[in-house]
Scaffold this motif. Structure first.
Motif, PDB file in Angstrom:
ATOM      1  N   ALA A 348       7.441  28.135 -11.506  1.00  0.00           N
ATOM      2  CA  ALA A 348       8.467  29.020 -10.956  1.00  0.00           C
ATOM      3  C   ALA A 348       9.138  28.415  -9.730  1.00  0.00           C
ATOM      4  CB  ALA A 348       7.855  30.371 -10.614  1.00  0.00           C
ATOM      5  N   HIS A 349       8.396  27.641  -8.955  1.00  0.00           N
ATOM      6  CA  HIS A 349       8.959  27.017  -7.755  1.00  0.00           C
ATOM      7  C   HIS A 349      10.008  25.954  -8.085  1.00  0.00           C
ATOM      8  CE1 HIS A 349       7.313  28.632  -4.123  1.00  0.00           C
ATOM      9  NE2 HIS A 349       6.078  28.562  -4.549  1.00  0.00           N
ATOM     10  N   GLY A 350      10.001  25.469  -9.323  1.00  0.00           N
ATOM     11  CA  GLY A 350      10.941  24.406  -9.686  1.00  0.00           C
ATOM     12  C   GLY A 350      12.086  24.892 -10.538  1.00  0.00           C
ATOM     13  N   SER A 351      12.595  26.076 -10.231  1.00  0.00           N
ATOM     14  CA  SER A 351      13.617  26.676 -11.087  1.00  0.00           C
ATOM     15  C   SER A 351      15.011  26.563 -10.488  1.00  0.00           C
ATOM     16  CB  SER A 351      13.280  28.144 -11.354  1.00  0.00           C
ATOM     17  OG  SER A 351      12.067  28.227 -12.092  1.00  0.00           O
ATOM     18  N   LEU A 352      15.993  26.564 -11.383  1.00  0.00           N
ATOM     19  CA  LEU A 352      17.386  26.398 -11.002  1.00  0.00           C
ATOM     20  C   LEU A 352      18.237  27.357 -11.825  1.00  0.00           C
ATOM     21  CD1 LEU A 352      19.495  24.552  -9.448  1.00  0.00           C
ATOM     22  CD2 LEU A 352      19.596  23.211 -11.575  1.00  0.00           C
ATOM     23  N   ARG A 353      19.083  28.136 -11.132  1.00  0.00           N
ATOM     24  CA  ARG A 353      20.026  29.021 -11.818  1.00  0.00           C
ATOM     25  C   ARG A 353      21.436  28.474 -11.671  1.00  0.00           C
ATOM     26  NH1 ARG A 353      21.332  34.927  -9.504  1.00  0.00           N
ATOM     27  NH2 ARG A 353      22.435  33.609  -7.997  1.00  0.00           N
ATOM     28  N   LEU A 354      22.120  28.342 -12.795  1.00  0.00           N
ATOM     29  CA  LEU A 354      23.494  27.864 -12.835  1.00  0.00           C
ATOM     30  C   LEU A 354      24.322  28.934 -13.545  1.00  0.00           C
ATOM     31  CD1 LEU A 354      22.234  24.487 -14.113  1.00  0.00           C
ATOM     32  CD2 LEU A 354      23.463  24.633 -11.957  1.00  0.00           C
TER      33      LEU A 354
END
Length: 399
Positions: A348-354
């Motif tokens: 979860a710490h390595g998530s990205l929203r585009l």
């Protein structure tokens, strides 16, 4: 200076030129208070009425069911607090989900701690979808309100709103939906979906900031939220934000008129981006439902990568995005949404929203994916955990 690629449209959007143009006269020419009786005041009042009618038309609602607010958070607060006060004679139980926006979750926490409410927080499946059987099983004779967001602001999953509305109606329970991310992106026929209250915010659809609305179905007994004058049919006192209301009306009409063509384009680019990332970046995971998601939402977790570092390095390349991790707001905890869909903390710490817009191009997507590949590779090269994974000492946590 590098050109900016803006891929954070779930956070806010660029105010459309026609929206700005429509608002300007109400700052400097038609600035009369709508409650006054002279001509320019009457023009302001007429403009508010026109915007109310436009927004009601987008929802298939009646104009008198639209109440303007300062934004989505105020509308969420109003819906929950006022419903609890109005219906507490029947019961004190509210049902919501673990993936709601904090405007809902923190309001529920307040009602629980300060007002004696009992809150049920429903689980969701791995795609972020509410389980309808759990919803039905959670209903008690004391249940007065169900509040489930239309579409999630982080992972983009669209909920089975029509089915939830049907369940609520069958049990005689009020149904509220936070549609801040969905209004203007997907059709929302409030009557067909049995929605009693709906929250929205102007700046998510190329409108101005500081304006929103709460749809309240006629007959729903919701009390005043702000006491004072007679504005908003005595339910929300205070001089109206006329420029904001005018801008919201134009933005709502624009969103409705362009929805089909605009969202088809966004879906094509969204799916293209998802396909490229899945194919070209190892050890990653798409978060949210693969198809039943907002047209413009892409959310990935990258193993062995910190979301904050990824965001900063993308920003250095002129790419504006956001992270599923709350680390950018000073918290060490990952997103409550990502934990609710079952991601371990490390992923979860390595998530990205585009999140895309109608101005996003295929060239923007290609450049962004190329940079994501490059940055993820750099960050993993500095990760002891990734080194152990490559050496075969640990296994991937992404299935």
């Amino acid at each position: 200076m590098k050109p900016m690629i803006y891929l954070d449209n779930a956070a806010t959007t660029k105010t459309a030129p026609e929206v700005v143009d429509a608002m300007l006269p109400y700052f400097s020419e038609l600035y009369g208070n709508p409650s006054s009786i002279y001509t320019i005041a009457g023009k302001s009042k007429e403009a508010i009425t026109a915007s109310r009618e436009t927004i009601a038309g987008v929802l298939g609602a009646k104009p008198e069911e639209i109440y303007f607010t300062a934004g989505g958070s105020e509308a969420d607060n109003w819906a929950l607090k006022a419903a609890f006060e109005a219906y507490k004679g029947k019961g004190n139980h509210i049902i919501t989900t673990k993936i709601e926006h904090h405007a809902i979750l923190h309001t529920c926490e307040y009602l629980e701690k300060e007002r004696g409410a009992r809150i049920t927080y429903l689980d969701v499946d791995e795609d972020g979808v509410v389980k309808l059987d759990q919803l039905e099983n959670a209903i008690t004779p004391e249940t007065i309100l169900i509040s489930v967001m239309f579409a999630n602001n982080e992972i983009g999953t669209i909920q089975p709103i029509k089915e939830i509305g049907m369940i609520a109606r069958e049990h005689g329970i009020l149904f509220h939906t936070d549609a801040v991310q969905a209004f203007g992106q997907v059709p929302i026929p409030v009557d067909e979906y049995d929605i009693d209250m709906l929250s929205s915010s102007g700046h998510k659809i190329n409108g101005p900031k500081g304006i929103g609305f709460l749809y309240i179905r006629k007959g729903v007994k919701i009390r005043s939220f702000v006491h004072g004058g007679a504005q908003e049919r005595k339910r929300r006192a205070g001089t109206e934000n006329v420029p904001g209301i005018v801008g919201y009306g134009v933005a709502a009409r624009r969103a409705a008129e362009t929805m089909r063509e605009r969202t088809q384009k966004e879906i094509q680019l969204r799916d293209y981006m998802i396909q490229r990332i899945n194919a070209e970046v190892p050890n990653c995971k798409l978060n949210g439902h693969p198809s039943r998601r907002l047209p413009n939402n892409v959310n990935f977790s990258f193993e062995f990568v910190e979301g904050e570092s990824l965001l900063i390095m993308l920003d250095m390349e002129g790419i504006c995005a956001s992270s599923g991790s709350a680390c950018t707001s000073g918290s060490l905890d990952p997103s409550h949404v990502l934990l609710a869909i079952g991601l371990p903390h490390e992923i979860a710490h390595g998530s990205l929203r585009l999140t895309l817009s109608d101005e996003t191009t295929k060239e923007d997507i290609d450049f962004t994916v190329d940079k994501i590949k490059e940055i993820v590779k750099k960050l993993r090269a500095m990760s002891p955990l990734y080194e152990d994974f490559v050496a075969g000492k640990t296994k991937s946590m992404i299935q």
